[in-house]
Design a protein around this motif. Structure first.
Motif, mmCIF file in Angstrom:
data_model
loop_
_atom_site.group_PDB
_atom_site.id
_atom_site.type_symbol
_atom_site.label_atom_id
_atom_site.label_comp_id
_atom_site.label_asym_id
_atom_site.label_seq_id
_atom_site.Cartn_x
_atom_site.Cartn_y
_atom_site.Cartn_z
ATOM 1 N N TYR A 72 63.398 -11.844 36.489
ATOM 2 C CA TYR A 72 64.736 -11.587 37.061
ATOM 3 C C TYR A 72 65.835 -12.005 36.092
ATOM 4 N N TRP A 73 65.704 -13.197 35.490
ATOM 5 C CA TRP A 73 66.742 -13.697 34.575
ATOM 6 C C TRP A 73 66.850 -12.854 33.303
ATOM 7 N N GLU A 74 65.764 -12.217 32.892
ATOM 8 C CA GLU A 74 65.755 -11.420 31.660
ATOM 9 C C GLU A 74 66.311 -10.011 31.855
ATOM 10 N N LEU A 75 66.576 -9.607 33.100
ATOM 11 C CA LEU A 75 67.147 -8.291 33.357
ATOM 12 C C LEU A 75 68.548 -8.200 32.768
ATOM 13 N N GLU A 76 68.901 -7.045 32.219
ATOM 14 C CA GLU A 76 70.215 -6.864 31.626
ATOM 15 C C GLU A 76 71.313 -7.018 32.673
ATOM 16 N N LYS A 77 71.058 -6.528 33.879
ATOM 17 C CA LYS A 77 72.029 -6.634 34.966
ATOM 18 C C LYS A 77 72.296 -8.098 35.317
ATOM 19 N N THR A 78 71.242 -8.916 35.345
ATOM 20 C CA THR A 78 71.383 -10.338 35.645
ATOM 21 C C THR A 78 72.162 -11.057 34.554
ATOM 22 N N LYS A 79 71.907 -10.703 33.304
ATOM 23 C CA LYS A 79 72.610 -11.334 32.188
ATOM 24 C C LYS A 79 74.113 -11.053 32.246
ATOM 25 N N LYS A 80 74.471 -9.789 32.531
ATOM 26 C CA LYS A 80 75.887 -9.425 32.622
ATOM 27 C C LYS A 80 76.570 -10.169 33.759
ATOM 28 N N TYR A 81 75.881 -10.275 34.883
ATOM 29 C CA TYR A 81 76.462 -10.980 36.031
ATOM 30 C C TYR A 81 76.634 -12.463 35.719
ATOM 31 N N SER A 82 75.637 -13.054 35.070
ATOM 32 C CA SER A 82 75.698 -14.471 34.721
ATOM 33 C C SER A 82 76.841 -14.742 33.752
ATOM 34 N N ASP A 83 77.010 -13.880 32.750
ATOM 35 C CA ASP A 83 78.101 -14.056 31.775
ATOM 36 C C ASP A 83 79.463 -13.932 32.457
ATOM 37 N N LYS A 84 79.569 -13.000 33.388
ATOM 38 C CA LYS A 84 80.825 -12.803 34.101
ATOM 39 C C LYS A 84 81.170 -14.027 34.935
ATOM 40 N N MET A 85 80.191 -14.601 35.625
ATOM 41 C CA MET A 85 80.428 -15.782 36.453
ATOM 42 C C MET A 85 80.804 -16.994 35.604
ATOM 43 N N GLU A 86 80.166 -17.135 34.439
ATOM 44 C CA GLU A 86 80.497 -18.246 33.541
ATOM 45 C C GLU A 86 81.935 -18.117 33.041
ATOM 46 N N ALA A 87 82.352 -16.894 32.738
ATOM 47 C CA ALA A 87 83.722 -16.664 32.286
ATOM 48 C C ALA A 87 84.721 -16.980 33.394
ATOM 49 N N ASN A 88 84.385 -16.629 34.637
ATOM 50 C CA ASN A 88 85.280 -16.919 35.773
ATOM 51 C C ASN A 88 85.396 -18.420 36.007
ATOM 52 N N ARG A 89 84.271 -19.120 35.906
ATOM 53 C CA ARG A 89 84.310 -20.580 36.112
ATOM 54 C C ARG A 89 85.120 -21.267 35.020
ATOM 55 N N ALA A 90 85.083 -20.713 33.818
ATOM 56 C CA ALA A 90 85.832 -21.311 32.709
ATOM 57 C C ALA A 90 87.339 -21.187 32.917
ATOM 58 N N LYS A 91 87.762 -20.233 33.733
ATOM 59 C CA LYS A 91 89.192 -20.033 34.001
ATOM 60 C C LYS A 91 89.726 -21.008 35.045
ATOM 61 N N GLN A 92 88.845 -21.678 35.778
ATOM 62 C CA GLN A 92 89.282 -22.566 36.849
ATOM 63 C C GLN A 92 90.017 -23.776 36.276
ATOM 64 N N VAL A 93 91.183 -24.044 36.841
ATOM 65 C CA VAL A 93 91.988 -25.177 36.394
ATOM 66 C C VAL A 93 91.564 -26.446 37.115
ATOM 67 N N ASN A 94 91.419 -26.357 38.416
ATOM 68 C CA ASN A 94 91.066 -27.517 39.232
ATOM 69 C C ASN A 94 89.677 -27.286 39.818
ATOM 70 N N ILE A 95 88.657 -27.659 39.063
ATOM 71 C CA ILE A 95 87.281 -27.412 39.484
ATOM 72 C C ILE A 95 86.853 -28.417 40.558
ATOM 73 N N SER A 96 85.763 -28.094 41.245
ATOM 74 C CA SER A 96 85.316 -28.926 42.368
ATOM 75 C C SER A 96 83.812 -29.165 42.276
ATOM 76 N N ARG A 97 83.376 -30.297 42.851
ATOM 77 C CA ARG A 97 81.952 -30.613 42.916
ATOM 78 C C ARG A 97 81.335 -30.136 44.220
ATOM 79 N N GLY A 98 82.105 -29.400 45.026
ATOM 80 C CA GLY A 98 81.642 -29.001 46.353
ATOM 81 C C GLY A 98 80.529 -27.993 46.352
#
Length: 276
Positions: A72-98
């Protein structure tokens, strides 16, 4: 998972509500476990050298599940989704441990076992943005906003104190909520099902906590009603007894030989009390 549970517990599979709760807890546990395995896969070069990461299976992960997840992790679709989520998290100013857990769930877990009091909004905010065992504040922005929240709250308290208003715990918690929204929500839109600055509120899968709270509140109300009824009955019994004693005293003054004609012993008084 069912088989492992049934070694120690009896699963009431015919009970729909019970099984919904079991499934929700199993699903949450699976997400946490899968996340730990995914982190292990990435640390061992999963994105750059997937074959090497596949060979370094985590010891607590069965081979069948590990191979399935690696596929599942090696699928191209999964990789694109994972990269997109990492980029979104990097934009967060006030992150949370929740994490994915809702505010209601965090609040439920932080209830004081002795007093049964929930945490204040400020205590909850501190827990979601401060990690005492690691780096402390998640980032500098979280620390600054926490200090600003305290300043806003103190200013509101000073204003109420200047007006001679007695501040209750409920009022103080409300002031903390308003301070959090004022500081954290200045450049953000308040989304449905989210609390500004902290994360998601009560969701569908947290409905079991709501039912527990409502049941506890209902039991408390019923007990309070019963106590009030007992107090009212005791007060009525006391008034009736005093009325009987005054009447007996009055008759005794009018008819001095009343007691000799109608003697009342201890057993009679007991009967009279029970009758009243």
């Amino acid at each position: 998972m069912y088989e492992k549970l049934e070694v120690k517990f009896e699963l009431l599979r015919t009970n729909t509500i019970f099984m919904e709760y079991v499934n929700a807890r199993l699903h949450a546990q699976w997400k946490r476990t899968r996340g730990k395995w995914s982190e292990h896969w990435k640390k061992n070069g999963g994105k750059t050298n997937p074959q090497l990461a596949r060979s370094k299976r985590k010891s607590d992960c069965p081979i069948q599940e590990w191979n399935h997840l690696c596929d599942y992790w090696e699928l191209e679709k999964t990789k694109k989704y994972s990269d997109k989520m990492e980029a979104n998290r990097a934009k967060q100013v006030n992150i949370s441990r929740g994490g994915s857990r809702s505010i209601a769930n965090h609040t439920f877990q932080m209830i004081n076992p002795e007093t049964q009091m929930p945490p204040s909004p400020l205590e909850l905010y501190h827990k979601l943005h401060f990690n005492a065992t690691k780096q402390g504040w998640l980032n500098e922005n979280s620390r600054i906003e926490y200090e600003n929240i305290i300043e806003h709250k103190q200013a509101a308290l000073d204003e109420l104190n200047s007006k001679g208003i007695t501040i209750t715990t409920t009022m103080e918690h409300q002031l903390e909520k308003e301070a959090i929204k004022s500081v954290c929500g200045r450049k953000k839109t308040i989304q449905s099902a989210w609390e500004v600055g902290v994360g998601p509120v009560l969701r569908k899968k947290d409905s079991w906590m709501k039912s527990v709270a409502e049941s506890s509140q209902r039991d408390s109300s019923e007990n309070e009603s019963l106590r009030n009824k007992v107090i009212a009955l005791e007060a009525k019994q006391k008034r009736d007894k005093e009325k009987y004693e005054r009447m007996f005293e009055f008759i005794g003054t009018k008819f001095p030989d009343f007691e000799s004609i109608f003697p009342i012993d201890a057993s009679d008084e007991a009967v009279s009390d029970n009758t009243i």
